[in-house]
Motif scaffolding. Structure first.
Motif, PDB file in Angstrom:
ATOM      1  N   ARG A 128      -5.255 -16.955  -0.050  1.00  0.00           N
ATOM      2  CA  ARG A 128      -4.064 -16.116   0.101  1.00  0.00           C
ATOM      3  C   ARG A 128      -4.121 -15.363   1.435  1.00  0.00           C
ATOM      4  NH1 ARG A 128      -4.040 -13.924  -4.812  1.00  0.00           N
ATOM      5  NH2 ARG A 128      -2.831 -15.714  -5.538  1.00  0.00           N
ATOM      6  N   SER A 130      -2.834 -12.627   2.580  1.00  0.00           N
ATOM      7  CA  SER A 130      -3.068 -11.181   2.524  1.00  0.00           C
ATOM      8  C   SER A 130      -4.546 -10.879   2.292  1.00  0.00           C
ATOM      9  CB  SER A 130      -2.216 -10.535   1.430  1.00  0.00           C
ATOM     10  OG  SER A 130      -2.512 -11.098   0.160  1.00  0.00           O
ATOM     11  N   GLN A 199       8.817  -2.936  -6.000  1.00  0.00           N
ATOM     12  CA  GLN A 199       7.396  -2.782  -5.707  1.00  0.00           C
ATOM     13  C   GLN A 199       6.664  -2.747  -7.038  1.00  0.00           C
ATOM     14  OE1 GLN A 199       6.896   0.746  -3.356  1.00  0.00           O
ATOM     15  NE2 GLN A 199       7.233   2.137  -5.051  1.00  0.00           N
ATOM     16  N   GLY A 201       2.766  -3.528  -9.331  1.00  0.00           N
ATOM     17  CA  GLY A 201       1.315  -3.577  -9.297  1.00  0.00           C
ATOM     18  C   GLY A 201       0.695  -2.199  -9.129  1.00  0.00           C
ATOM     19  N   LYS A 205      -3.318  -2.756  -5.471  1.00  0.00           N
ATOM     20  CA  LYS A 205      -2.855  -4.133  -5.344  1.00  0.00           C
ATOM     21  C   LYS A 205      -1.331  -4.174  -5.446  1.00  0.00           C
ATOM     22  CE  LYS A 205      -4.067  -8.780  -6.922  1.00  0.00           C
ATOM     23  NZ  LYS A 205      -4.726  -9.587  -7.961  1.00  0.00           N
ATOM     24  N   ARG A 206      -0.682  -3.334  -4.658  1.00  0.00           N
ATOM     25  CA  ARG A 206       0.773  -3.220  -4.684  1.00  0.00           C
ATOM     26  C   ARG A 206       1.418  -4.422  -3.989  1.00  0.00           C
ATOM     27  NH1 ARG A 206       3.709   1.516  -5.810  1.00  0.00           N
ATOM     28  NH2 ARG A 206       1.727   2.108  -6.753  1.00  0.00           N
ATOM     29  N   GLU A 207       2.530  -4.875  -4.534  1.00  0.00           N
ATOM     30  CA  GLU A 207       3.267  -5.977  -3.926  1.00  0.00           C
ATOM     31  C   GLU A 207       4.716  -5.542  -3.726  1.00  0.00           C
ATOM     32  OE1 GLU A 207       3.619 -10.094  -5.805  1.00  0.00           O
ATOM     33  OE2 GLU A 207       2.092 -10.350  -4.253  1.00  0.00           O
ATOM     34  N   MET A 223       8.011 -11.002   0.822  1.00  0.00           N
ATOM     35  CA  MET A 223       7.054 -10.351  -0.068  1.00  0.00           C
ATOM     36  C   MET A 223       5.758 -10.103   0.698  1.00  0.00           C
ATOM     37  SD  MET A 223       5.524 -11.894  -3.638  1.00  0.00           S
ATOM     38  CE  MET A 223       7.198 -12.096  -4.284  1.00  0.00           C
ATOM     39  N   GLY A 224       5.102  -8.982   0.420  1.00  0.00           N
ATOM     40  CA  GLY A 224       3.843  -8.685   1.084  1.00  0.00           C
ATOM     41  C   GLY A 224       3.117  -7.531   0.439  1.00  0.00           C
ATOM     42  N   SER A 225       1.880  -7.311   0.858  1.00  0.00           N
ATOM     43  CA  SER A 225       1.056  -6.255   0.283  1.00  0.00           C
ATOM     44  C   SER A 225       1.364  -4.880   0.871  1.00  0.00           C
ATOM     45  CB  SER A 225      -0.426  -6.584   0.503  1.00  0.00           C
ATOM     46  OG  SER A 225      -0.696  -6.742   1.884  1.00  0.00           O
ATOM     47  N   SER A 226       2.287  -4.820   1.821  1.00  0.00           N
ATOM     48  CA  SER A 226       2.743  -3.553   2.400  1.00  0.00           C
ATOM     49  C   SER A 226       4.212  -3.702   2.774  1.00  0.00           C
ATOM     50  CB  SER A 226       1.925  -3.179   3.650  1.00  0.00           C
ATOM     51  OG  SER A 226       2.208  -4.093   4.696  1.00  0.00           O
ATOM     52  N   ALA A 230       6.116  -7.178   4.090  1.00  0.00           N
ATOM     53  CA  ALA A 230       7.262  -7.732   3.359  1.00  0.00           C
ATOM     54  C   ALA A 230       8.484  -7.837   4.276  1.00  0.00           C
ATOM     55  CB  ALA A 230       7.575  -6.856   2.150  1.00  0.00           C
TER      56      ALA A 230
END
Length: 244
Positions: A128, A130, A199, A201, A205-207, A223-226, A230
């Motif tokens: 992955r 990220s 948002q 999670g 581990k926020r998505e 989509m992204g971890s920040s 995203a």
């Protein structure tokens, strides 16, 4: 060691892990002084759920490494390239993007060294982008703490210099959001708007999901971890659609 207290509470890697890290050290051709730091840098947050694991992960190192990489890239661009402020900002943004850092981590085969839960690995976590980008940032922080700025600079520049040279030769806007801004202004005489869709999670581990809107019409989602990641993915997808 530059910051002696950072690894004070970290457990020593077991023998199998230590051999794995020694192999990585040999392959990268520089000596790890404190293997605990590199073990931590390559430990995903999901590993905390595994039986017998320590409850530490690479998130704090990732946060620190992000700043170190940004400084090194900015310093390199300022000293070695004759570019305007705007050009440096766009090149730096592209060079330290999730896609770029994940590519560097992939070249280093970091996926094979990442410690994570069985579920995360089974779902493709070791591939992955990220996770790979986060591991690269954390690894740079470990180098800085263990060996100092000189070694961290050599590592980052060595991994990213080719990409920086390619980006500096391009006449296009290098950051997808900047490129989209230019395209939308030219074609529609307006500007793109980024809106949060969701948002999910836990905090670690926020998505995020963002959409890009032009003239009240949704063009694409990312989509992204920040938030930044995203929005960038949404811009990339919007560019692909508009250029078609």
């Amino acid at each position: 060691m530059l910051v002696p207290n950072v690894s004070a509470g970290l457990p020593q890697p077991d023998l199998a892990r230590l051999e794995q890290l020694k192999e990585l050290s040999r392959r990268l051709e520089f000596r790890f002084r404190d293997y605990r730091l590199y073990d931590l840098a390559l430990t995903h947050s999901s590993y905390s759920n595994e039986p017998g694991s320590h409850r530490m992960n690479n998130q704090r190192l990732e946060y620190f490494g992000d700043s170190i990489i940004g400084f090194i890239v900015n310093e390199h661009l300022f000293l070695d390239y004759k570019l305007s402020e705007g050009q440096m900002a766009r090149i730096k943004s592209a060079a330290v993007s999730e896609k770029s850092l994940a590519s560097a981590a992939r070249a280093l085969r970091f996926g094979a060294y990442l410690r994570m839960s069985k579920g995360e690995r089974k779902s493709g976590g070791s591939r992955r982008p990220s996770n790979l980008a986060d591991a690269f940032e954390a690894f740079v922080a470990a180098i800085y703490i263990d060996r100092g700025m000189k070694q961290a600079r050599q590592f980052v520049v060595g991994m990213l210099d080719s990409r920086l040279r390619n980006l500096s030769q391009s006449g296009r806007a290098l950051d997808p959001k900047s490129a989209l801004q230019e395209l939308v202004q030219k074609q529609f005489r307006t500007h793109p708007v980024y809106e949060l869709v969701s948002q999910e999670g836990p905090d670690h581990k926020r998505e995020f999901v963002y959409r890009v809107v032009i003239d009240s019409r949704e063009i694409a989602r990312g989509m992204g971890s920040s938030r930044k990641r995203a929005e960038r993915q949404a811009a990339i997808r919007a560019l692909d659609l508009l250029r078609e």
